[in-house]
Scaffold this motif. Structure first.
Motif, PDB file in Angstrom:
ATOM      1  N   MET A  78     -13.960  13.638  35.651  1.00 57.56           N
ATOM      2  CA  MET A  78     -12.925  14.449  36.295  1.00 57.56           C
ATOM      3  C   MET A  78     -11.558  14.055  35.744  1.00 57.56           C
ATOM      4  SD  MET A  78     -11.760  14.573  40.300  1.00 57.56           S
ATOM      5  CE  MET A  78     -13.360  15.168  40.850  1.00 57.56           C
ATOM      6  N   ILE A  79     -10.770  15.045  35.361  1.00 59.26           N
ATOM      7  CA  ILE A  79      -9.419  14.816  34.859  1.00 59.26           C
ATOM      8  C   ILE A  79      -8.444  15.633  35.699  1.00 59.26           C
ATOM      9  CG2 ILE A  79      -7.839  15.060  32.907  1.00 59.26           C
ATOM     10  CD1 ILE A  79     -10.163  14.626  31.046  1.00 59.26           C
ATOM     11  N   VAL A  80      -7.425  14.972  36.220  1.00 56.44           N
ATOM     12  CA  VAL A  80      -6.430  15.628  37.053  1.00 56.44           C
ATOM     13  C   VAL A  80      -5.056  15.435  36.424  1.00 56.44           C
ATOM     14  CG1 VAL A  80      -5.334  15.728  39.324  1.00 56.44           C
ATOM     15  CG2 VAL A  80      -7.791  15.236  39.136  1.00 56.44           C
ATOM     16  N   GLN A  81      -4.349  16.525  36.194  1.00 59.67           N
ATOM     17  CA  GLN A  81      -3.007  16.473  35.618  1.00 59.67           C
ATOM     18  C   GLN A  81      -1.965  16.530  36.728  1.00 59.67           C
ATOM     19  OE1 GLN A  81      -2.429  15.999  32.474  1.00 59.67           O
ATOM     20  NE2 GLN A  81      -4.244  16.672  31.372  1.00 59.67           N
ATOM     21  N   ASN A 102      -6.390   8.362  46.465  1.00 54.06           N
ATOM     22  CA  ASN A 102      -7.056   8.197  47.762  1.00 54.06           C
ATOM     23  C   ASN A 102      -7.699   9.503  48.224  1.00 54.06           C
ATOM     24  OD1 ASN A 102      -6.308   5.507  47.961  1.00 54.06           O
ATOM     25  ND2 ASN A 102      -4.364   5.989  48.969  1.00 54.06           N
ATOM     26  N   GLN A 103      -7.016  10.614  47.964  1.00 57.83           N
ATOM     27  CA  GLN A 103      -7.560  11.922  48.339  1.00 57.83           C
ATOM     28  C   GLN A 103      -8.835  12.215  47.565  1.00 57.83           C
ATOM     29  OE1 GLN A 103      -4.824  15.212  47.740  1.00 57.83           O
ATOM     30  NE2 GLN A 103      -6.505  16.693  47.688  1.00 57.83           N
ATOM     31  N   LEU A 104      -8.825  11.948  46.265  1.00 57.20           N
ATOM     32  CA  LEU A 104     -10.009  12.194  45.435  1.00 57.20           C
ATOM     33  C   LEU A 104     -11.163  11.291  45.850  1.00 57.20           C
ATOM     34  CD1 LEU A 104      -8.259  12.525  41.957  1.00 57.20           C
ATOM     35  CD2 LEU A 104      -9.301  14.368  43.289  1.00 57.20           C
ATOM     36  N   ARG A 105     -10.839  10.072  46.227  1.00 58.97           N
ATOM     37  CA  ARG A 105     -11.880   9.149  46.671  1.00 58.97           C
ATOM     38  C   ARG A 105     -12.535   9.644  47.950  1.00 58.97           C
ATOM     39  NH1 ARG A 105      -8.889   4.854  47.283  1.00 58.97           N
ATOM     40  NH2 ARG A 105      -9.081   4.243  45.096  1.00 58.97           N
ATOM     41  N   ASP A 106     -11.728  10.152  48.877  1.00 58.24           N
ATOM     42  CA  ASP A 106     -12.260  10.642  50.148  1.00 58.24           C
ATOM     43  C   ASP A 106     -13.056  11.927  49.965  1.00 58.24           C
ATOM     44  OD1 ASP A 106     -11.061   8.530  51.405  1.00 58.24           O
ATOM     45  OD2 ASP A 106      -9.268   9.654  51.998  1.00 58.24           O
ATOM     46  N   GLU A 107     -12.584  12.802  49.077  1.00 56.47           N
ATOM     47  CA  GLU A 107     -13.225  14.117  48.919  1.00 56.47           C
ATOM     48  C   GLU A 107     -14.478  14.062  48.060  1.00 56.47           C
ATOM     49  OE1 GLU A 107     -10.270  16.652  47.320  1.00 56.47           O
ATOM     50  OE2 GLU A 107      -9.146  16.876  49.207  1.00 56.47           O
ATOM     51  N   ASN A 108     -14.436  13.254  47.004  1.00 56.42           N
ATOM     52  CA  ASN A 108     -15.513  13.318  46.022  1.00 56.42           C
ATOM     53  C   ASN A 108     -16.360  12.055  45.923  1.00 56.42           C
ATOM     54  OD1 ASN A 108     -14.651  15.965  44.888  1.00 56.42           O
ATOM     55  ND2 ASN A 108     -12.834  14.783  44.312  1.00 56.42           N
ATOM     56  N   GLY A 109     -15.817  10.959  46.393  1.00 53.75           N
ATOM     57  CA  GLY A 109     -16.559   9.710  46.302  1.00 53.75           C
ATOM     58  C   GLY A 109     -16.845   9.294  44.878  1.00 53.75           C
ATOM     59  N   VAL A 110     -15.984   9.702  43.936  1.00 50.10           N
ATOM     60  CA  VAL A 110     -16.250   9.418  42.530  1.00 50.10           C
ATOM     61  C   VAL A 110     -15.704   8.073  42.102  1.00 50.10           C
ATOM     62  CG1 VAL A 110     -16.299  11.832  41.891  1.00 50.10           C
ATOM     63  CG2 VAL A 110     -14.121  10.617  41.872  1.00 50.10           C
ATOM     64  N   ASP A 113       5.783  15.729  36.518  1.00 51.06           N
ATOM     65  CA  ASP A 113       7.016  15.370  37.224  1.00 51.06           C
ATOM     66  C   ASP A 113       6.679  14.760  38.585  1.00 51.06           C
ATOM     67  OD1 ASP A 113       9.660  15.013  37.688  1.00 51.06           O
ATOM     68  OD2 ASP A 113      10.132  17.108  38.086  1.00 51.06           O
ATOM     69  N   THR A 114       6.007  13.621  38.543  1.00 49.25           N
ATOM     70  CA  THR A 114       5.478  13.019  39.761  1.00 49.25           C
ATOM     71  C   THR A 114       6.059  11.622  39.976  1.00 49.25           C
ATOM     72  OG1 THR A 114       3.416  12.504  40.929  1.00 49.25           O
ATOM     73  CG2 THR A 114       3.461  12.072  38.560  1.00 49.25           C
ATOM     74  N   THR A 115       5.498  10.903  40.932  1.00 51.57           N
ATOM     75  CA  THR A 115       5.905   9.531  41.225  1.00 51.57           C
ATOM     76  C   THR A 115       4.663   8.675  41.409  1.00 51.57           C
ATOM     77  OG1 THR A 115       5.941   9.832  43.622  1.00 51.57           O
ATOM     78  CG2 THR A 115       7.974  10.367  42.411  1.00 51.57           C
ATOM     79  N   ALA A 116       4.844   7.356  41.364  1.00 52.52           N
ATOM     80  CA  ALA A 116       3.715   6.447  41.558  1.00 52.52           C
ATOM     81  C   ALA A 116       3.118   6.605  42.950  1.00 52.52           C
ATOM     82  CB  ALA A 116       4.164   5.010  41.320  1.00 52.52           C
ATOM     83  N   ALA A 117       3.957   6.829  43.955  1.00 54.31           N
ATOM     84  CA  ALA A 117       3.456   7.002  45.318  1.00 54.31           C
ATOM     85  C   ALA A 117       2.574   8.243  45.430  1.00 54.31           C
ATOM     86  CB  ALA A 117       4.631   7.091  46.289  1.00 54.31           C
ATOM     87  N   LYS A 118       2.981   9.326  44.770  1.00 55.66           N
ATOM     88  CA  LYS A 118       2.167  10.547  44.801  1.00 55.66           C
ATOM     89  C   LYS A 118       0.850  10.356  44.061  1.00 55.66           C
ATOM     90  CE  LYS A 118       6.076  13.768  45.130  1.00 55.66           C
ATOM     91  NZ  LYS A 118       6.837  14.856  44.432  1.00 55.66           N
ATOM     92  N   ILE A 119       0.881   9.573  43.008  1.00 49.63           N
ATOM     93  CA  ILE A 119      -0.339   9.310  42.243  1.00 49.63           C
ATOM     94  C   ILE A 119      -1.334   8.525  43.094  1.00 49.63           C
ATOM     95  CG2 ILE A 119      -1.282   8.112  40.239  1.00 49.63           C
ATOM     96  CD1 ILE A 119       1.411   8.678  38.836  1.00 49.63           C
TER      97      ILE A 119
END
Length: 338
Positions: free
Chosen positions: A1-4, A18-26, A7-13
């Motif tokens: 899985m690749i997510v782009q 955490n969201q991907l871990r909860d949703e996909n368990g990958v 113009d973001t921040t470390a906190a958003k990353i």
């Protein structure tokens, strides 16, 4: 899985992870360290490939900071690689522009694994003093690569002057197999006086210099480096003793031939070490490499090393004569062929 993420921040990353871990368990949490890679634009994929390879042995979170132009508008773009796209790890690529082109502790702190060791790796050029840089200050280990720096021999001298426990250099790691085999040979032949050490290869690379310094320091004998453009990397080490020459010769890339006085030649498996294998080795230890520390500091300053081109009698000092010579410029291309 690749997510782009643009113009973001470390906190958003971190929130996205955490969201991907909860949703996909990958993503699992069994990570043993955080590897922070300080790369240059256009060279990051090679470093990511090596880090992914090493992560199969050392599961970790890989944070790759890619430095872009400092004159661009300040922004941070990110790419998250999880699951099959990240080997045995999770990879966070941070593309820093403008002020964020400079990697700092503030930039990566929110992404570091809690209570896990930190290893910093500069695949190419590195700061004037790695241990005092913003990332180096928080790292348990600091990995550089003098052979791939812009000025290999100036970099070797720089590392010698700025060494701190926890520093290491992949130019040293590339000669691990040579050191193991030569040490085993000397143990086998027993007490013997080595009169001279001769190292032969295509060029005077930092790895050859470090091997010559190690041998000269341990055996208390002068070392000569002989270069020949027809060769590829380091291919022969000869220890001249009172009983004859002990020679380890690797004519190809996988098998070396050991020759000793009064004994038949012996073939030894000794493949050329690539970047993947060298990085994986360095991640196996988080304590200081005391032998490297001794060689890069006092050894480099006092060892009896000379160098000459095959067929020439003129010798010059390896430490002072190669940094600005044609051999020094060639040495970068042979990195990894020790």
């Amino acid at each position: 899985m690749i997510v782009q993420m643009e113009d973001t921040t470390a906190a958003k990353i971190e929130k996205k992870l955490n969201q991907l871990r909860d949703e996909n368990g990958v993503v699992t949490l069994g990570r043993v360290l955080t590897l922070v890679v300080l790369a240059q634009a256009g060279h990051s994929e090679v470093a990511v490939e090596a880090a992914n390879y090493a992560s199969h042995e050392h599961p970790c979170r890989i944070i790759v900071h890619v430095a872009h132009s400092r004159t661009d508008e300040t922004r941070l773009d990110a790419q998250l690689r999880l699951g099959g796209d990240a080997g045995a790890s999770e990879v966070i690529l941070l593309h820093g522009y403008g002020k964020l082109a400079e990697p700092t502790e503030t930039l990566v702190s929110a992404l570091l694994l809690p209570d896990a060791p930190i290893v910093a790796w500069w695949p190419h050029d590195f700061p004037q003093n790695p241990s005092r840089s913003s990332i180096g200050c928080i790292a348990h280990r600091r990995i550089t690569d003098s052979a791939r720096a812009g000025e290999p021999y100036e970099s070797l001298s720089q590392l010698s002057q700025q060494y701190r426990p926890g520093d290491t250099d992949l130019s040293w790691t590339r000669i691990t197999n040579w050191r193991i085999q030569l040490a085993a040979v000397l143990d086998q032949v027993g007490p013997v006086t080595v009169r001279e050490i001769v190292l032969e290869g295509s060029d005077v690379t930092p790895s050859i210099v470090l091997l010559g310094v190690w041998l000269s320091s341990k055996l208390d004998a002068p070392a000569t480096i002989i270069t020949d453009d027809s060769r590829r990397g380091l291919d022969r080490v000869c220890l001249v003793t009172d009983d004859g020459a002990v020679q380890l010769h690797r004519p190809g890339r996988t098998v070396a031939v050991l020759s000793q006085p009064g004994q038949p030649d012996q073939q030894i498996a000794m493949p050329v070490r690539d970047l993947n294998a060298c990085l994986a080795e360095e991640l196996r230890r988080l304590d200081a490499d005391e032998v490297y520390g001794e060689i890069i500091t006092s050894g480099l300053a006092t060892a009896q090393i000379t160098t000459r081109t095959a067929g020439q009698d003129t010798e010059q000092d390896a430490a002072s004569g190669t940094a600005d010579s044609p051999e020094g410029a060639e040495g970068t291309r042979e990195a990894g062929n020790e």
